[in-house]
Design an enzyme around this catalytic site. Structure first.
Site, PDB file in Angstrom:
ATOM      1  CE  LYS A   1      53.430   0.527  -0.224  1.00 27.48           C
ATOM      2  NZ  LYS A   1      52.820   0.107   1.036  1.00 27.48           N
TER       3      LYS A   1
ATOM      4  CE1 TYR B   1      55.700  -1.003  -2.815  1.00 25.99           C
ATOM      5  CE2 TYR B   1      57.606   0.454  -2.724  1.00 25.99           C
ATOM      6  CZ  TYR B   1      56.694  -0.353  -2.090  1.00 25.99           C
ATOM      7  OH  TYR B   1      56.758  -0.525  -0.723  1.00 25.99           O
TER       8      TYR B   1
ATOM      9  CD  GLU C   1      62.010   2.088  -4.076  1.00 21.94           C
ATOM     10  OE1 GLU C   1      61.642   2.393  -5.219  1.00 21.94           O
ATOM     11  OE2 GLU C   1      63.173   1.788  -3.795  1.00 21.94           O
TER      12      GLU C   1
ATOM     13  CB  THR D   1      58.138   2.792   0.917  1.00 26.59           C
ATOM     14  OG1 THR D   1      59.413   2.549   0.312  1.00 26.59           O
ATOM     15  CG2 THR D   1      57.200   3.256  -0.190  1.00 26.59           C
TER      16      THR D   1
HETATM   17  P1  NAP Z   1      55.538  -8.360   2.027  1.00 21.62           P
HETATM   18  O1  NAP Z   1      56.301  -9.392   2.782  1.00 21.62           O
HETATM   19  O2  NAP Z   1      55.615  -8.357   0.535  1.00 21.62           O
HETATM   20  O3  NAP Z   1      53.996  -8.470   2.463  1.00 21.62           O
HETATM   21  C1  NAP Z   1      52.983  -7.845   1.733  1.00 21.62           C
HETATM   22  C2  NAP Z   1      51.647  -8.398   2.196  1.00 21.62           C
HETATM   23  O4  NAP Z   1      50.597  -7.772   1.442  1.00 21.62           O
HETATM   24  C3  NAP Z   1      51.486  -9.912   1.975  1.00 21.62           C
HETATM   25  O5  NAP Z   1      50.835 -10.440   3.098  1.00 21.62           O
HETATM   26  C4  NAP Z   1      50.583  -9.989   0.754  1.00 21.62           C
HETATM   27  O6  NAP Z   1      49.820 -11.160   0.688  1.00 21.62           O
HETATM   28  C5  NAP Z   1      49.680  -8.785   1.023  1.00 21.62           C
HETATM   29  N1  NAP Z   1      48.924  -8.354  -0.157  1.00 21.62           N
HETATM   30  C6  NAP Z   1      49.383  -8.178  -1.415  1.00 21.62           C
HETATM   31  N2  NAP Z   1      48.364  -7.775  -2.215  1.00 21.62           N
HETATM   32  C7  NAP Z   1      47.257  -7.712  -1.446  1.00 21.62           C
HETATM   33  C8  NAP Z   1      45.895  -7.373  -1.687  1.00 21.62           C
HETATM   34  N3  NAP Z   1      45.458  -7.035  -2.905  1.00 21.62           N
HETATM   35  N4  NAP Z   1      45.021  -7.399  -0.661  1.00 21.62           N
HETATM   36  C9  NAP Z   1      45.421  -7.780   0.573  1.00 21.62           C
HETATM   37  N5  NAP Z   1      46.693  -8.132   0.867  1.00 21.62           N
HETATM   38  C10 NAP Z   1      47.600  -8.083  -0.135  1.00 21.62           C
HETATM   39  O7  NAP Z   1      55.943  -6.897   2.497  1.00 21.62           O
HETATM   40  P2  NAP Z   1      56.659  -6.424   3.861  1.00 21.62           P
HETATM   41  O8  NAP Z   1      58.118  -6.372   3.628  1.00 21.62           O
HETATM   42  O9  NAP Z   1      56.092  -7.189   4.998  1.00 21.62           O
HETATM   43  O10 NAP Z   1      56.179  -4.914   3.925  1.00 21.62           O
HETATM   44  C11 NAP Z   1      54.960  -4.554   4.569  1.00 21.62           C
HETATM   45  C12 NAP Z   1      54.482  -3.225   4.009  1.00 21.62           C
HETATM   46  O11 NAP Z   1      55.477  -2.231   4.214  1.00 21.62           O
HETATM   47  C13 NAP Z   1      54.200  -3.210   2.513  1.00 21.62           C
HETATM   48  O12 NAP Z   1      53.116  -2.345   2.306  1.00 21.62           O
HETATM   49  C14 NAP Z   1      55.456  -2.610   1.907  1.00 21.62           C
HETATM   50  O13 NAP Z   1      55.158  -1.988   0.682  1.00 21.62           O
HETATM   51  C15 NAP Z   1      55.852  -1.619   2.985  1.00 21.62           C
HETATM   52  N6  NAP Z   1      57.278  -1.324   3.128  1.00 21.62           N
HETATM   53  C16 NAP Z   1      58.164  -2.340   3.268  1.00 21.62           C
HETATM   54  C17 NAP Z   1      59.507  -2.044   3.462  1.00 21.62           C
HETATM   55  C18 NAP Z   1      60.542  -3.130   3.643  1.00 21.62           C
HETATM   56  O14 NAP Z   1      61.728  -2.822   3.489  1.00 21.62           O
HETATM   57  N7  NAP Z   1      60.135  -4.337   3.996  1.00 21.62           N
HETATM   58  C19 NAP Z   1      59.927  -0.701   3.529  1.00 21.62           C
HETATM   59  C20 NAP Z   1      58.971   0.299   3.396  1.00 21.62           C
HETATM   60  C21 NAP Z   1      57.627  -0.018   3.217  1.00 21.62           C
HETATM   61  P3  NAP Z   1      50.328 -12.505  -0.070  1.00 21.62           P
HETATM   62  O15 NAP Z   1      51.112 -13.259   0.959  1.00 21.62           O
HETATM   63  O16 NAP Z   1      49.065 -13.167  -0.457  1.00 21.62           O
HETATM   64  O17 NAP Z   1      51.147 -12.053  -1.241  1.00 21.62           O
HETATM   65  O1  G4F Z   2      65.666  -5.730  -2.329  1.00 19.14           O
HETATM   66  P1  G4F Z   2      65.068  -4.854  -3.344  1.00 19.14           P
HETATM   67  O2  G4F Z   2      64.175  -5.482  -4.354  1.00 19.14           O
HETATM   68  O3  G4F Z   2      64.343  -3.703  -2.530  1.00 19.14           O
HETATM   69  P2  G4F Z   2      63.851  -2.229  -2.944  1.00 19.14           P
HETATM   70  O4  G4F Z   2      63.633  -2.105  -4.393  1.00 19.14           O
HETATM   71  O5  G4F Z   2      64.772  -1.266  -2.291  1.00 19.14           O
HETATM   72  O6  G4F Z   2      62.404  -2.184  -2.248  1.00 19.14           O
HETATM   73  C1  G4F Z   2      62.222  -2.660  -0.909  1.00 19.14           C
HETATM   74  O7  G4F Z   2      62.424  -1.599  -0.011  1.00 19.14           O
HETATM   75  C2  G4F Z   2      61.488  -0.512  -0.149  1.00 19.14           C
HETATM   76  C3  G4F Z   2      61.891   0.541   0.894  1.00 19.14           C
HETATM   77  O8  G4F Z   2      62.826   1.422   0.342  1.00 19.14           O
HETATM   78  C4  G4F Z   2      60.098  -1.046   0.085  1.00 19.14           C
HETATM   79  F1  G4F Z   2      59.192  -0.031   0.023  1.00 19.14           F
HETATM   80  C5  G4F Z   2      59.776  -2.093  -0.949  1.00 19.14           C
HETATM   81  O9  G4F Z   2      58.475  -2.635  -0.695  1.00 19.14           O
HETATM   82  C6  G4F Z   2      60.796  -3.218  -0.830  1.00 19.14           C
HETATM   83  O10 G4F Z   2      60.621  -3.844   0.418  1.00 19.14           O
HETATM   84  O11 G4F Z   2      66.219  -4.086  -4.159  1.00 19.14           O
HETATM   85  C7  G4F Z   2      67.211  -3.355  -3.482  1.00 19.14           C
HETATM   86  C8  G4F Z   2      68.250  -2.884  -4.495  1.00 19.14           C
HETATM   87  C9  G4F Z   2      67.657  -2.189  -5.729  1.00 19.14           C
HETATM   88  O12 G4F Z   2      68.428  -1.066  -6.030  1.00 19.14           O
HETATM   89  C10 G4F Z   2      67.811  -3.218  -6.840  1.00 19.14           C
HETATM   90  O13 G4F Z   2      67.974  -2.660  -8.153  1.00 19.14           O
HETATM   91  O14 G4F Z   2      68.938  -4.033  -4.997  1.00 19.14           O
HETATM   92  C11 G4F Z   2      69.078  -3.905  -6.394  1.00 19.14           C
HETATM   93  N1  G4F Z   2      69.237  -5.242  -6.964  1.00 19.14           N
HETATM   94  C12 G4F Z   2      70.341  -5.664  -7.649  1.00 19.14           C
HETATM   95  N2  G4F Z   2      70.157  -6.914  -8.069  1.00 19.14           N
HETATM   96  C13 G4F Z   2      68.356  -6.239  -6.940  1.00 19.14           C
HETATM   97  C14 G4F Z   2      68.930  -7.300  -7.642  1.00 19.14           C
HETATM   98  N3  G4F Z   2      67.127  -6.331  -6.379  1.00 19.14           N
HETATM   99  C15 G4F Z   2      66.470  -7.507  -6.498  1.00 19.14           C
HETATM  100  N4  G4F Z   2      65.270  -7.627  -5.915  1.00 19.14           N
HETATM  101  N5  G4F Z   2      66.994  -8.567  -7.190  1.00 19.14           N
HETATM  102  C16 G4F Z   2      68.225  -8.514  -7.786  1.00 19.14           C
HETATM  103  O15 G4F Z   2      68.676  -9.470  -8.410  1.00 19.14           O
END
Ligand code: NAP
Ligand code: G4F
Length: 343
Positions: free
Chosen positions: A153, A149, A127, A125
């Site tokens: 990662k 987090y 992050e 990520t």
């Molecule tokens: P997500 O919607 O939060 O999905 C996470 C998945 O992990 C869910 O299916 C969750 O299951 C499962 N999980 C959580 N804890 C677990 C455990 N202990 N053992 C097995 N499974 C577990 O995340 P996503 O947005 O699809 O992202 C997929 C991956 O990419 C994650 O690793 C995230 O950190 C990474 N990532 C995401 C982004 C983004 O912007 N979306 C960017 C960079 C990296 P439950 O349904 O049971 O909670």
């Molecule tokens: O949507 P967010 O919670 O995503 P964040 O923290 O960027 O993380 C997501 O992207 C990562 C990739 O860079 C992934 F690795 C991670 O698993 C996840 O998918 O927050 C985005 C931004 C942050 O700066 C946060 O402080 O939005 C700001 N924010 C402002 N108000 C908020 C809020 N975020 C959340 N969730 N809720 C709020 O009310």
């Protein structure tokens, strides 16, 4: 027929990746963890719930991982499972490190001993760049994570690189910038905004309470990003790749764009925690700031440089920011009309 194992199959990316792999003719094993709610709504929405072979897996349980690798003997493993919500990681740093960090070591050890020929993808990520050392960020940018987090990662990223260098595994780390979709969880800021504004547009008495609206993110579409994951594993060797759109926007800008798509013109007042926004026509307050939603340490600005992915993988994002916001708004407006905002 190739066999893929997708962990975190109940999540946003798990659903899109499953659909992509099935369309490419893969046999897809989707791993989910046991929970009381055990929700498969995303797989259902994409119409693939009946085609994926569901298996129980928890990254906290080594024997579980080992047995599943022995049973499936996958050609490709996509490790998408994680405690993925940054805010929670400040409350649960040990749990987050166990799942996201040590969980990847458990998985890699199982791969090494049971199916060393399998190609392995780790969901890394942006992050990890955290307090960014340069802009834009690419594969060579130094890391400085700003949350438990991000730290977890980063451990997993280096565990993946190390498995490649030590054991010769085909192990790849995809450093993905934020990617969203109508299937995004409601706790993330994009869907929190679109689901709440959709309800406001329909006249419901709800208020959008946010934290830091000045944070900037490089937001892309999840459907594009899972295509990039797959392309990474089709390379002859494992590697590290950034996926990003190369365009950044503030949270405030996301709110403005979503509100405009719902025909809710906003007037902003104040700064920082005193920021508010009201409906330009009715004067109704639509948005306030909750100081408790600020994070102990913030990632202020992310902007990715995905040139390596473009050059080596031929990968390019197809959905731009306005289109992405519109997609989320439309989906949430339709759901709100039917009284079924899903998480
Ligand atoms: P997500 O919607 O939060 O999905 C996470 C998945 O992990 C869910 O299916 C969750 O299951 C499962 N999980 C959580 N804890 C677990 C455990 N202990 N053992 C097995 N499974 C577990 O995340 P996503 O947005 O699809 O992202 C997929 C991956 O990419 C994650 O690793 C995230 O950190 C990474 N990532 C995401 C982004 C983004 O912007 N979306 C960017 C960079 C990296 P439950 O349904 O049971 O909670
Ligand atoms: O949507 P967010 O919670 O995503 P964040 O923290 O960027 O993380 C997501 O992207 C990562 C990739 O860079 C992934 F690795 C991670 O698993 C996840 O998918 O927050 C985005 C931004 C942050 O700066 C946060 O402080 O939005 C700001 N924010 C402002 N108000 C908020 C809020 N975020 C959340 N969730 N809720 C709020 O009310």
């Amino acid at each position: 027929m190739k066999r893929a194992l997708v962990t975190g199959v109940t999540g946003q990316d798990g659903a899109y990746l499953t659909r992509l792999l099935l369309a490419k003719g893969y046999e897809v094993y989707g791993a989910y963890r046991h929970s009381a709610s055990g929700s498969f709504w995303r797989l259902h929405e994409l119409g693939v719930l009946d085609d994926v072979k569901l298996e129980v897996l928890d990254l906290l349980e080594f024997t579980n991982i080992l047995r599943l690798c022995q049973k499936v003997k996958p050609d490709e493993i996509y490790n998408l499972a994680a405690q993925s919500f940054v805010s929670h990681s400040f409350e649960q740093p040990v749990f987050t490190g166990d799942v996201n960090g040590l969980g990847v070591s458990r998985l890699l050890e199982a791969v090494r001993h049971v199916c060393p020929e399998a190609r392995f993808y780790q969901a890394s990520t942006s992050e990890m760049f955290g307090k960014v050392r340069e802009t834009p960020q690419n594969e060579d940018t130094p890391f400085h994570p700003r949350s438990p987090y991000g730290v977890s990662k980063l451990y997993a990223h280096w565990a993946t690189v190390n498995a490649r260098e030590s054991w010769g595994l085909h192990a790849t780390s995809g450093i993905l910038f934020n990617h969203e979709s109508p299937l995004r969880g409601l706790q993330f800021v994009t869907r929190k905004i679109t689901s709440t504004l959709a309800r406001i547009a329909l006249g419901e008495p709800v208020l959008l309470e946010l934290g830091n609206v000045d944070a900037q993110r490089d937001w892309g579409f999840a459907g594009d990003f899972v295509e990039g994951m797959w392309r990474m594993l089709q390379q002859p060797q494992g590697g590290t790749y950034v996926l990003a759109t190369g365009v950044t926007h503030s949270v405030r800008n996301f709110v403005e764009t979503a509100a405009a798509a719902l025909d809710l013109p906003l007037v902003w007042d104040g700064e920082g925690v005193s920021t508010t926004a009201r409906h330009a026509k009715t004067g109704r307050t639509v948005l306030t700031i909750g100081a408790q939603l600020y994070r102990p340490a913030e990632v202020d600005h992310l902007l990715g440089d995905a040139r390596r992915a473009a050059d080596v993988l031929g990968w390019r994002p197809t959905v731009d920011f306005p289109e992405l916001v519109t997609q989320l708004v439309r989906a949430d407006f339709d759901r709100a009309k039917q009284g079924r905002i899903l998480n």
